[in-house]
Each structure stands twice: as C-alpha cells, then as structure tokens.
Design an enzyme around this catalytic site. Structure first.
Site, PDB file in Angstrom:
ATOM      1  CD  GLN A   1      -7.241   4.230   0.257  1.00 19.88           C
ATOM      2  OE1 GLN A   1      -7.355   3.074   0.663  1.00 19.88           O
ATOM      3  NE2 GLN A   1      -8.282   4.976  -0.138  1.00 19.88           N
TER       4      GLN A   1
ATOM      5  CG  HIS B   1      -3.879   0.867   4.059  1.00 23.27           C
ATOM      6  ND1 HIS B   1      -5.058   1.518   4.341  1.00 23.27           N
ATOM      7  CD2 HIS B   1      -4.019   0.349   2.817  1.00 23.27           C
ATOM      8  CE1 HIS B   1      -5.880   1.390   3.307  1.00 23.27           C
ATOM      9  NE2 HIS B   1      -5.276   0.692   2.378  1.00 23.27           N
TER      10      HIS B   1
ATOM     11  CD  GLU C   1      -4.865  -2.527   0.274  1.00 24.68           C
ATOM     12  OE1 GLU C   1      -6.022  -2.862   0.566  1.00 24.68           O
ATOM     13  OE2 GLU C   1      -4.540  -1.349   0.050  1.00 24.68           O
TER      14      GLU C   1
ATOM     15  CG  HIS D   1      -2.777   2.329  -2.119  1.00 23.35           C
ATOM     16  ND1 HIS D   1      -2.233   2.327  -0.851  1.00 23.35           N
ATOM     17  CD2 HIS D   1      -4.057   1.899  -1.954  1.00 23.35           C
ATOM     18  CE1 HIS D   1      -3.122   1.904   0.029  1.00 23.35           C
ATOM     19  NE2 HIS D   1      -4.254   1.647  -0.619  1.00 23.35           N
TER      20      HIS D   1
ATOM     21  NE  ARG E   1     -11.476   8.617   3.235  1.00 26.11           N
ATOM     22  CZ  ARG E   1     -12.181   8.658   4.346  1.00 26.11           C
ATOM     23  NH1 ARG E   1     -11.990   9.647   5.214  1.00 26.11           N
ATOM     24  NH2 ARG E   1     -13.080   7.735   4.602  1.00 26.11           N
TER      25      ARG E   1
END
Length: 320
Positions: free
Chosen positions: A99, A101, A118, A176, A196
């Site tokens: 995936q 982001h 993150e 990642h 995804r």
C-alpha cells in the site's frame, strides 16, 4: 478540572490479516481476527473514550470541545478540527496489503480527510519477519505501472528484516507493507486513507477480493526519495530520550526508565506515552497510575511536572 494523564478504551478493528496477539496487553478483544487497536483517536471511523478519572466516559472529540488548548496545547488545538494524530497497536498475523498513503496535498482525498505520514516501532517480531519498505532503486512510474500490470509488483519492492526495537519512519508516498509475524506500535496522522496496490489475491472478511487503488497509488507514490528512514533503537543510557522520527506532524522519541525520571509536560503540545515493555508508575501532583506493557496515555499540555518510575521502555510523542 485538575489535569491528569488520560487513558482510553481502545477501538478494536477486525482485519483479514489480524489475529489475537493484542490480548497479551490485557486488552479485551471482540471475536474474529483483530488487526488494529486504535488506542487514542478522534476519527469518524473510531473515537476513543476516557476510562479513568473525572473525564471517564467522554470521547476525545468531547474533550477537544470542552477543554481545547488546555489539554491539546496551542499546536494541537484549533477550532473545528480533530485531534491531529492516531495511535495504534497492530497485530500482523498475516501479511498486510502492499500500500501507499497520500499526502495532505493530494486533491482526491475524501472530504475532511488528512494525508498519512506514519512511523512504526516494532514491539515484537518472529524470527525471519520482514517488512516491505519502499521501491527498489531506479524504479519509475512507468516501470512500476508495467510491473503491476504484469503481476510482477514484488520484483519492484524492497524487503528488510524486522526485529524488536526497530523503528521505521514512513512519509506519505512510501510504498510499504507490514508482513506476518510483527507486532507494532504506530504513530500516524489522523487519517484512515490507504491505497492498495496488491493484496495477494486473497478474499476479504466478506469473502470478496478487497478493492485495489492502482491509479491513486501511482499518483501519490514517491519514486525518487520519500524521505523514509529506519534504525535499530539501542538506548545507551537510561532516563534519556533517543529521537526516532521527526516529521512536520509529530516527533517520536524512545527512553528507558530506571528508578525515577523527572519530566515536565510541554505547554504548547499534548504528550503521548506508549509503554513498550516493563512496568512502573506514572506520577504527577494529583496522583499516580500504573504502567504496563501496551498502555497508552495522553498527557495534557497543562499537566506540569510528572515522573516515570520503575523500569520500562517508553515512546514519547508530541507535536513539533
């Protein structure tokens, strides 16, 4: 209200890749494969409620409305905006999807949603556990798109070993995937948007294949250098902070307590403490609370002096 450390009832999330490992923290899990414990969060998909002290029963959104900057600090509070971070524990009993982001500037974000930068801190990892962490050098949008179309996506991805104590910083745009056998604490922007790229052709919880987001993923992927970093986090001396991640959205540090460690809250930001290992007590002028592995606390900006006592490995997170 006299300020005190806030502890929340986690929001548990069933995931096709989850398991039951979060039970080891003394957490109550519903039936099914539980992949995520949202420990501290204020999001439309899950808002945690306080379980200790005077504010017990209030959601993090209600605390924001009632107490604003006194709890969140000037950096953490603005009118009509949610808590800026989401704190999770992740049980990766199986591989997560490959995936990526988006960042805050992606124009196709859902209304009101943030981008997602993150970081992970590995609490436990089985022997041989791995993490997919970025594209191989030289990958371009064209070569990556071709590999996806030819069902060769794994040829484009870097795999790294994961061990307890490893830290991974994952800026938006980094391709990642957490893989089977790792237990992770995650600090992230307050977002639930994931694109995804690949999901191993497996069915989701409803028995149907989960949706892929190829075009969005290709749009937001950082092909040259996303700024991702990783490190083994050996703390050389007790009662000192080691910087793990610095981003525009959060700072994360690791410390190992031994005896008593006198600290002070930050007047312009809340502080998040995640107890990774060990035990002890958190003490402040109004009382004390026990520290156990897996505990997460929100320290109000106006808490003032406090101390960590005992022997424990702790993550400290705050706004830069």
């Amino acid at each position: 209200m006299k300020p005190y450390p806030l502890k929340f009832k986690p929001e548990m999330k069933e995931r096709v890749w989850g398991g039951r490992a979060l039970e080891q923290f003394g957490l109550e899990l519903p039936e099914g494969p539980i992949g995520e414990g949202w420990m501290i969060g204020d999001h439309p998909n899950g808002t945690t409620k306080v379980i200790n002290g005077e504010l017990a029963g209030l959601g993090l959104d209600e605390i924001r409305e009632k107490y604003g900057s006194s709890v969140f600090g000037a950096k953490g509070y603005s009118a009509n905006s949610r808590f800026p971070l989401l704190i999770k524990l992740l049980d990766c009993n199986d591989d997560l999807s490959v995936q990526v982001h988006p960042g805050n500037d992606y124009d196709k974000l859902p209304p009101g949603e943030l981008g997602k930068t993150e970081m992970w801190y590995v609490l436990n990892a089985k022997p041989g556990a791995k993490i997919i962490y970025g594209l191989k050098p030289g990958a371009t949008r064209e070569s990556f798109a071709e590999a996806i179309a030819d069902n060769r996506i794994m040829d484009s991805l870097q795999e790294v070993e994961a061990s307890a104590g490893d830290s991974f910083y994952i800026p938006a745009g980094t391709v990642h995937a957490l893989c089977a056998g790792v237990l992770v604490a995650e600090i992230q922007q307050n977002s639930d948007t994931t694109y995804r790229l690949y999901d191993y052709d497996r069915p989701g919880l409803d028995g149907k294949p989960r949706e892929l987001h190829i075009e969005d993923s290709l749009e937001v992927t950082a092909y040259d250098n996303s700024g991702a970093t990783r490190m083994a986090t050996e703390v050389s001396r007790p009662n000192e902070w080691l910087r793990l991640a610095s981003s525009p959205y959060f700072t994360v540090e690791k410390g190992v307590t031994k005896g008593g460690w006198a600290l002070t809250s930050m007047p312009d930001s809340f502080t998040i403490l995640v107890i990774c290992d060990g035990s002890g007590t958190l003490e402040w002028s109004g009382g004390s609370i026990g520290l156990e592995r897996g505990n997460c606390f929100l320290l109000p900006a106006d808490l003032g002096d406090y101390s960590l006592n005992g022997e424990a490995t702790v993550l400290r997170c705050y706004l830069p």
